[in-house]
Write a protein that holds these residues in place. Structure first.
Motif, mmCIF file in Angstrom:
data_model
loop_
_atom_site.group_PDB
_atom_site.id
_atom_site.type_symbol
_atom_site.label_atom_id
_atom_site.label_comp_id
_atom_site.label_asym_id
_atom_site.label_seq_id
_atom_site.Cartn_x
_atom_site.Cartn_y
_atom_site.Cartn_z
ATOM 1 N N PRO A 32 -74.232 -5.866 74.736
ATOM 2 C CA PRO A 32 -75.553 -5.766 74.093
ATOM 3 C C PRO A 32 -75.466 -5.920 72.579
ATOM 4 O O PRO A 32 -74.579 -5.353 71.931
ATOM 5 N N GLY A 33 -76.381 -6.704 72.022
ATOM 6 C CA GLY A 33 -76.471 -6.859 70.578
ATOM 7 C C GLY A 33 -75.387 -7.690 69.941
ATOM 8 O O GLY A 33 -75.362 -7.828 68.721
ATOM 9 N N TYR A 34 -74.483 -8.263 70.758
ATOM 10 C CA TYR A 34 -73.375 -9.030 70.172
ATOM 11 C C TYR A 34 -73.903 -10.295 69.507
ATOM 12 O O TYR A 34 -74.787 -10.975 70.028
ATOM 13 N N ARG A 35 -73.323 -10.624 68.353
ATOM 14 C CA ARG A 35 -73.680 -11.829 67.618
ATOM 15 C C ARG A 35 -72.534 -12.838 67.729
ATOM 16 O O ARG A 35 -71.404 -12.556 67.326
ATOM 17 N N ARG A 127 -72.107 2.471 59.185
ATOM 18 C CA ARG A 127 -71.917 1.137 59.735
ATOM 19 C C ARG A 127 -73.199 0.721 60.446
ATOM 20 O O ARG A 127 -74.021 1.563 60.824
ATOM 21 N N TYR A 128 -73.368 -0.575 60.631
ATOM 22 C CA TYR A 128 -74.606 -1.107 61.173
ATOM 23 C C TYR A 128 -74.342 -1.833 62.489
ATOM 24 O O TYR A 128 -73.278 -2.440 62.672
ATOM 25 N N THR A 129 -75.309 -1.745 63.395
ATOM 26 C CA THR A 129 -75.134 -2.364 64.705
ATOM 27 C C THR A 129 -76.481 -2.788 65.270
ATOM 28 O O THR A 129 -77.523 -2.209 64.937
ATOM 29 N N ARG A 130 -76.440 -3.805 66.130
ATOM 30 C CA ARG A 130 -77.628 -4.215 66.877
ATOM 31 C C ARG A 130 -77.561 -3.703 68.316
ATOM 32 O O ARG A 130 -78.491 -3.899 69.079
ATOM 33 N N ASN A 131 -76.469 -3.063 68.666
ATOM 34 C CA ASN A 131 -76.281 -2.551 70.014
ATOM 35 C C ASN A 131 -76.931 -1.175 70.126
ATOM 36 O O ASN A 131 -76.430 -0.188 69.596
ATOM 37 N N ASN A 144 -73.639 6.387 70.033
ATOM 38 C CA ASN A 144 -73.580 5.049 70.614
ATOM 39 C C ASN A 144 -72.515 5.014 71.704
ATOM 40 O O ASN A 144 -71.926 6.044 72.047
ATOM 41 N N ASN A 145 -72.249 3.831 72.257
ATOM 42 C CA ASN A 145 -71.307 3.729 73.379
ATOM 43 C C ASN A 145 -69.858 3.955 72.962
ATOM 44 O O ASN A 145 -68.973 3.988 73.816
ATOM 45 N N GLN A 146 -69.595 4.092 71.653
ATOM 46 C CA GLN A 146 -68.255 4.426 71.165
ATOM 47 C C GLN A 146 -68.147 5.899 70.776
ATOM 48 O O GLN A 146 -67.108 6.332 70.283
ATOM 49 N N GLY A 147 -69.235 6.651 70.995
ATOM 50 C CA GLY A 147 -69.233 8.063 70.638
ATOM 51 C C GLY A 147 -69.525 8.327 69.183
ATOM 52 O O GLY A 147 -69.345 9.455 68.699
ATOM 53 N N ASP A 200 -69.062 -4.114 67.855
ATOM 54 C CA ASP A 200 -70.464 -4.360 67.467
ATOM 55 C C ASP A 200 -70.846 -3.701 66.150
ATOM 56 O O ASP A 200 -72.021 -3.432 65.902
ATOM 57 N N LEU A 201 -69.889 -3.423 65.289
ATOM 58 C CA LEU A 201 -70.180 -2.777 64.011
ATOM 59 C C LEU A 201 -70.037 -3.757 62.862
ATOM 60 O O LEU A 201 -69.171 -4.635 62.881
ATOM 61 N N PHE A 202 -70.896 -3.569 61.846
ATOM 62 C CA PHE A 202 -70.853 -4.378 60.635
ATOM 63 C C PHE A 202 -70.777 -3.450 59.429
ATOM 64 O O PHE A 202 -71.396 -2.376 59.410
ATOM 65 N N ALA A 203 -70.024 -3.872 58.435
ATOM 66 C CA ALA A 203 -69.914 -3.129 57.182
ATOM 67 C C ALA A 203 -70.486 -3.974 56.057
ATOM 68 O O ALA A 203 -70.458 -5.201 56.100
ATOM 69 N N GLY A 204 -70.999 -3.310 55.023
ATOM 70 C CA GLY A 204 -71.548 -4.039 53.886
ATOM 71 C C GLY A 204 -72.711 -3.289 53.264
ATOM 72 O O GLY A 204 -72.884 -2.085 53.455
ATOM 73 N N GLU A 205 -73.511 -4.032 52.512
ATOM 74 C CA GLU A 205 -74.639 -3.447 51.804
ATOM 75 C C GLU A 205 -75.930 -3.668 52.570
ATOM 76 O O GLU A 205 -76.241 -4.771 53.006
ATOM 77 N N ALA A 206 -76.690 -2.577 52.750
ATOM 78 C CA ALA A 206 -77.999 -2.646 53.396
ATOM 79 C C ALA A 206 -78.904 -1.615 52.740
ATOM 80 O O ALA A 206 -78.440 -0.703 52.058
ATOM 81 N N ALA A 207 -80.203 -1.764 52.953
ATOM 82 C CA ALA A 207 -81.172 -0.862 52.328
ATOM 83 C C ALA A 207 -82.267 -0.537 53.326
ATOM 84 O O ALA A 207 -82.239 -0.988 54.474
ATOM 85 N N ALA A 208 -83.232 0.249 52.885
ATOM 86 C CA ALA A 208 -84.355 0.613 53.750
ATOM 87 C C ALA A 208 -85.143 -0.640 54.134
ATOM 88 O O ALA A 208 -85.189 -1.625 53.388
ATOM 89 N N VAL A 209 -85.752 -0.593 55.299
ATOM 90 C CA VAL A 209 -86.522 -1.736 55.782
ATOM 91 C C VAL A 209 -87.761 -1.919 54.907
ATOM 92 O O VAL A 209 -88.517 -0.963 54.673
ATOM 93 N N PRO A 210 -87.992 -3.129 54.370
ATOM 94 C CA PRO A 210 -89.166 -3.369 53.515
ATOM 95 C C PRO A 210 -90.477 -3.126 54.265
ATOM 96 O O PRO A 210 -90.553 -3.291 55.495
ATOM 97 N N ASN A 211 -91.501 -2.751 53.533
ATOM 98 C CA ASN A 211 -92.802 -2.474 54.149
ATOM 99 C C ASN A 211 -93.427 -3.712 54.776
ATOM 100 O O ASN A 211 -94.225 -3.605 55.713
ATOM 101 N N ASN A 212 -93.091 -4.908 54.243
ATOM 102 C CA ASN A 212 -93.694 -6.132 54.772
ATOM 103 C C ASN A 212 -92.906 -6.740 55.931
ATOM 104 O O ASN A 212 -93.204 -7.845 56.378
ATOM 105 N N ALA A 213 -91.892 -6.034 56.405
ATOM 106 C CA ALA A 213 -91.120 -6.526 57.557
ATOM 107 C C ALA A 213 -91.814 -6.119 58.845
ATOM 108 O O ALA A 213 -92.229 -4.968 59.019
ATOM 109 N N ARG A 214 -91.932 -7.069 59.757
ATOM 110 C CA ARG A 214 -92.566 -6.804 61.048
ATOM 111 C C ARG A 214 -91.478 -6.730 62.121
ATOM 112 O O ARG A 214 -90.701 -7.669 62.293
ATOM 113 N N TYR A 215 -91.458 -5.614 62.825
ATOM 114 C CA TYR A 215 -90.445 -5.415 63.860
ATOM 115 C C TYR A 215 -90.948 -4.381 64.854
ATOM 116 O O TYR A 215 -91.921 -3.658 64.605
#
Length: 268
Positions: A32-35, A127-131, A144-147, A200-215
């Motif tokens: 699940p969520g694999y890129r 860390r960030y994941t889509r799973n 998550n599935n890795q505990g 399924d983990l990603f490392a790096g820079e991320a921030a809060a979801v913008p208000n104009n993002a639709r999801y």
């Protein structure tokens, strides 16, 4: 001749790396969520070949004028510089499990942007994941599935107290006692800058979801891998054939060099 060895060898190495990446994609086709990893093959810089010589001018001083003759471009091989994840949205699959969650991106402010769940690894780092294949452990923590702990917007592990819960489309987790916890969704404006770490983990820079993002966050469903198994198998066959072709070229060069050493230089 020796340059031909390097060119053929570089082609074999490039196809081998492509094969390894595609094999990993096939192995994770049901994760699940694999890129899926993409492996663009690039050429080394071309060299512009010129023949340098001289022309004798029949004069009293026998002048020699330097000359240059353009021979054309010479390619020196190919290589796989990097693997780039394919960030295309995967299909949703209903599971019926209330702890499973999936993010559906409808419209984001950046073409290369992506939204992720946030988890905490063993070292306490985000860390960030889509799973979204989550569960509740014996302590009532959402993992998550890795505990690994799933985090809220404040960066704290989410505690359910073993209560049932529902998940709103905006990512709000509502426990049966009325307590509300906001999932720690994070947004990477350029997801290509994130680094894959495995599981399924990603490392790096991320921030809060913008208000104009639709999801939407969908409960009871998982985002499937975006690996196209049929296309990947076809690409693997093409990579194998390319590897085999370069191997034959390398063998031909080797045989030619063998003849040059053992026959051309032989004294009759």
């Amino acid at each position: 001749m020796l340059r031909g060895f390097y060119t053929a060898a570089s082609g074999m190495i490039a196809q081998q790396r492509r094969q390894e990446a595609m094999s990993n994609n096939i192995a994770n086709a049901n994760t699940p969520g694999y890129r899926a990893d993409q492996t663009p093959v690039r050429a080394f810089p071309e060299m512009l070949m010129q023949k340098i010589g001289s022309k004798n001018i029949p004069t009293e001083r026998q002048l020699n004028i330097p000359t240059q003759q353009l021979l054309g471009a010479l390619n020196t091989g190919a290589y796989v510089q990097e693997t780039i994840p394919n960030w295309q949205q995967g299909d949703l699959r209903e599971t019926g499990s209330t702890t499973d969650m999936a993010i559906t991106q409808a419209d984001l402010p950046d073409e290369t942007g992506s939204i992720f769940f946030t988890v905490q690894n063993e070292a306490g780092e985000e860390r960030y994941t889509r799973n979204g294949n989550f569960t509740v452990d014996e302590n009532g923590m959402l993992v998550n599935n890795q505990g690994l702990y799933v985090l809220d917007t404040a960066g704290n592990p989410i505690e359910t107290d073993q209560l049932e819960f529902t998940v709103e489309p905006d990512g709000t987790l509502v426990l049966d006692d009325g307590t509300e916890v906001q999932l720690g969704l994070q947004y990477a404006a350029d997801a290509n800058q994130l680094t894959k770490e495995g599981n399924d983990l990603f490392a790096g820079e991320a921030a809060a979801v913008p208000n104009n993002a639709r999801y939407n966050v969908t409960q009871g469903a998982l985002e499937e891998s975006n690996v196209d198994a049929t296309q990947t198998m076809t690409d693997m066959m093409n990579a194998y054939r390319s590897f085999e072709a370069n191997q034959k070229v390398l063998k031909a060069y080797d045989e030619s060099m063998g003849k040059a050493v053992s026959e051309i230089g032989r004294i009759g």
